[in-house]
Design a protein around this motif. Structure first.
Motif, PDB file in Angstrom:
ATOM      1  N   TYR A   1       0.907  -1.301   0.028  1.00 13.25           N
ATOM      2  CA  TYR A   1       0.049  -0.020  -0.029  1.00 13.25           C
ATOM      3  C   TYR A   1       1.004   1.093   0.017  1.00 13.25           C
ATOM      4  CZ  TYR A   1      -4.315  -2.181   0.956  1.00 13.25           C
ATOM      5  OH  TYR A   1      -5.809  -3.112   0.935  1.00 13.25           O
TER       6      TYR A   1
ATOM      7  N   LYS B   1     -10.190   4.689  -1.607  1.00  9.89           N
ATOM      8  CA  LYS B   1     -10.925   4.287  -0.753  1.00  9.89           C
ATOM      9  C   LYS B   1     -10.206   3.352   0.304  1.00  9.89           C
ATOM     10  CE  LYS B   1     -15.574   2.146   0.208  1.00  9.89           C
ATOM     11  NZ  LYS B   1     -16.505   1.731  -0.552  1.00  9.89           N
ATOM     12  N   TRP B   2      -9.324   2.633  -0.510  1.00 11.76           N
ATOM     13  CA  TRP B   2      -8.610   1.539   0.486  1.00 11.76           C
ATOM     14  C   TRP B   2      -7.132   1.685   0.964  1.00 11.76           C
ATOM     15  CZ3 TRP B   2     -10.280  -3.628  -2.532  1.00 11.76           C
ATOM     16  CH2 TRP B   2     -11.560  -3.579  -2.655  1.00 11.76           C
TER      17      TRP B   2
ATOM     18  N   PHE C   1     -17.411  -6.972  -2.691  1.00 16.88           N
ATOM     19  CA  PHE C   1     -16.402  -5.471  -2.882  1.00 16.88           C
ATOM     20  C   PHE C   1     -16.785  -5.194  -4.154  1.00 16.88           C
ATOM     21  CE2 PHE C   1     -14.302  -8.812  -0.398  1.00 16.88           C
ATOM     22  CZ  PHE C   1     -13.963  -8.015   0.814  1.00 16.88           C
TER      23      PHE C   1
ATOM     24  N   PHE D   1     -10.173  -6.457   5.620  1.00 17.07           N
ATOM     25  CA  PHE D   1      -8.931  -5.900   5.299  1.00 17.07           C
ATOM     26  C   PHE D   1      -7.943  -6.758   4.367  1.00 17.07           C
ATOM     27  CE2 PHE D   1      -4.273  -4.803   6.307  1.00 17.07           C
ATOM     28  CZ  PHE D   1      -4.263  -3.601   5.839  1.00 17.07           C
TER      29      PHE D   1
ATOM     30  N   ILE E   1     -10.153   2.530  -5.659  1.00 13.20           N
ATOM     31  CA  ILE E   1      -9.685   1.741  -4.711  1.00 13.20           C
ATOM     32  C   ILE E   1      -8.553   2.209  -4.008  1.00 13.20           C
ATOM     33  CG2 ILE E   1      -8.301  -0.266  -4.500  1.00 13.20           C
ATOM     34  CD1 ILE E   1     -10.459  -1.763  -6.636  1.00 13.20           C
TER      35      ILE E   1
ATOM     36  N   ARG F   1      -9.055  -7.283   0.924  1.00  8.91           N
ATOM     37  CA  ARG F   1      -8.804  -6.160   0.126  1.00  8.91           C
ATOM     38  C   ARG F   1      -7.361  -6.093  -0.218  1.00  8.91           C
ATOM     39  NH1 ARG F   1     -11.776  -0.929   3.223  1.00  8.91           N
ATOM     40  NH2 ARG F   1     -13.638  -1.732   2.576  1.00  8.91           N
TER      41      ARG F   1
END
Length: 116
Positions: free
Chosen positions: A2, A109-110, A82, A36, A106, A39
């Motif tokens: 991430y 938001k994530w 999702f 989590f 994505i 995702r």
């Protein structure tokens, strides 16, 4: 993973693929993952698809076994859980440009909230 996506302002391609060592395809349909974790698996698959496009072409990746496997996810319950994945995969089915636009939410938001 991430953090690297955030470092590239939401880019899901080549530089990110080296930040994880697990095979997300082996985990995508597991029912024992937290939201989590699921995702993260989804993001990793999107990274693999975009990286493959970066190193080949959208048409080649779409026709590949991984591209076909990704599109089969549209028929799974996972896209109901999702909906962002459904949008991303529909974008993937159209073109590289539409795919890139469809994965940006994505990121917003994530990914962004997880690193800030």
């Amino acid at each position: 993973m991430y953090r690297e996506i955030a470092n590239y302002s939401g880019g899901f391609g080549d530089p990110v693929v080296s930040t994880f060592s697990f095979d997300p395809w082996r985990h995508i349909e597991r029912n024992d993952l937290s939201e989590f974790e699921h995702r993260g698996v989804i993001v990793a698959i999107l990274v693999l698809l975009m990286s493959a496009i970066d190193n080949s072409s959208h048409a080649n990746v779409l026709a590949s076994s991984k591209g076909k496997t990704a599109l089969k996810l549209l028929d799974r319950d996972l896209v109901e859980r999702f909906p962002e994945l459904k949008v991303a995969l529909e974008g993937f089915s159209q073109s590289e440009e539409v795919f890139a636009v469809s994965i940006h939410p994505i990121y917003l938001k994530w990914v962004q909230p997880a690193v800030h």
